[in-house]
Design a protein around this motif. Structure first.
Motif: not given
Ligand code: DC
Length: 249
Positions: A177, A219, A162, A45
Motif C-alpha cells: 500500500y 480503496l 486500488r 494499491d
C-alpha cells in the motif's frame, strides 16, 4: 504465497489458461513431483499520486515481470462510455459496454476498440468521470475477471490499482500500500502533467474520497499488506524498501 493450479487455492485464476503460464516442477501432495503453474503477483494499491505507476514499472523491470495499470482499464471504459455518449448513471448500460469493449492496456499504449486512447484517458473529461464508472459493480466484476485472466496467462505480474491486494489478488506474493501526503501527491501530478497545485490537490482529494467510500471494493489497506509512505523518499529508496520486503526472512 503462490497461486497453484493443483492445490485448489485460487483455482479460478488459472482455469482454462494453465498452458499459457510457465509450468514448474514442484513436490505435490502425495510427495511426487508434479507440474504446477505458478502465478507470481505483486499487488500495489494506494491513492492517486502515491507513486504507484513509477514504482510498479521499475519493480516489474527488476523482477522480469509484466506490468498492468488497472486504473488505465477503468479510464479506458470511461473513455468508451463518454465516446458512446452513455449516461454514466445508467449502470446496466455502462456495465454492458464494459463487457463487450475490446481493451488493450500495455507498452504500446491504451487502445479502446482499436482506437488509440493513450492520451485521452489522462485528460480532464475522463479524469472527472472515472470514479463514477469505477463505482459500478458490473464494470468492476468484468475488470476483475480480465485482470485475473491477464495474470494467469503470464504467470503473474506487477499489478497496480486500488483493490488489487484486497479483492483481485488477496493471495499475492507481496501486497503493498503506497501512500504520500496529499500535498506531495498533488505536486507530483503537477510535475508530470502541469496545472495548479491547489486545484489538483482538491481534485485528488475528491477522487480519493469517492474511491475509498464506494460500496464495491473501496480503496483500503488490504489485510497483510505493507504500507510504504513515499513522502520524502526517492524512487531508488522506495524500490530498496520493497526489494527488502521480498527477501525471505
Ligand atoms: O490510478 P488511476 O488514477 O489512473 O485510476 C483511475 C480511477 O480508477 C481512480 O478513480 C480509481 C479507479 N480504480 C479503481 O477503482 N480500481 C482499480 N483497481 C484501479 C483504479
Amino acid at each position: 504465497f503462490f497461486f497453484q493450479a493443483e492445490d485448489g487455492i485460487r483455482d479460478d485464476l488459472v482455469t482454462g489458461v494453465q498452458t499459457c503460464a510457465l509450468p514448474i516442477l514442484q513436490r505435490g501432495h502425495a510427495g511426487r513431483n508434479e507440474l504446477v503453474t505458478v502465478v507470481r503477483v505483486i499487488a500495489i494499491d494506494g491513492p492517486a499520486g502515491a507513486g504507484k505507476s513509477t514504482i510498479a514499472k521499475a519493480l516489474a523491470a527488476r523482477l522480469h515481470l509484466d506490468y498492468l495499470d488497472t486504473g488505465a482499464m477503468y479510464r479506458a471504459v470511461t473513455f468508451a462510455a463518454l465516446r458512446s455518449e452513455l449516461d454514466l448513471a445508467d449502470e446496466d448500460a455502462v456495465a454492458s459496454l464494459a463487457r463487450r469493449v475490446e481493451l488493450e492496456v500495455g507498452g504500446r499504449g491504451v487502445f479502446v476498440d482499436g482506437v488509440d486512447a493513450t492520451s485521452d484517458i489522462r485528460g480532464p473529461q475522463v479524469t472527472a468521470a472515472v470514479s463514477k464508472v469505477a463505482a459500478n459493480s458490473g464494470v468492476r466484476a468484468e475488470m476483475r475477471q480480465r485482470q485475473q485472466q491477464w495474470a494467469a496467462e503470464r504467470g503473474g505480474g506487477v499489478i497496480e490499482g486500488r483493490d488489487i491486494g484486497s479483492v483481485v489478488f488477496p493471495d499475492a506474493e507481496l501486497k503493498l500500500y503506497l501512500t504520500a501526503s496529499p500535498r506531495v501527491r498533488a505536486e507530483r501530478r503537477v510535475a508530470e502533467a502541469g496545472g495548479d497545485v491547489d486545484e489538483i490537490e482538491r481534485s485528488i482529494a475528491a477522487r480519493d474520497l469517492l474511491d475509498s467510500t464506494r460500496a464495491d471494493s473501496p480503496l483500503t489497506e488490504a489485510a497483510g499488506s505493507a504500507t510504504v509512505d513515499t513522502t520524502g523518499l526517492t524512487i531508488p529508496q522506495v524500490l530498496d524498501r520493497i526489494l527488502q520486503l521480498l527477501e525471505p526472512a
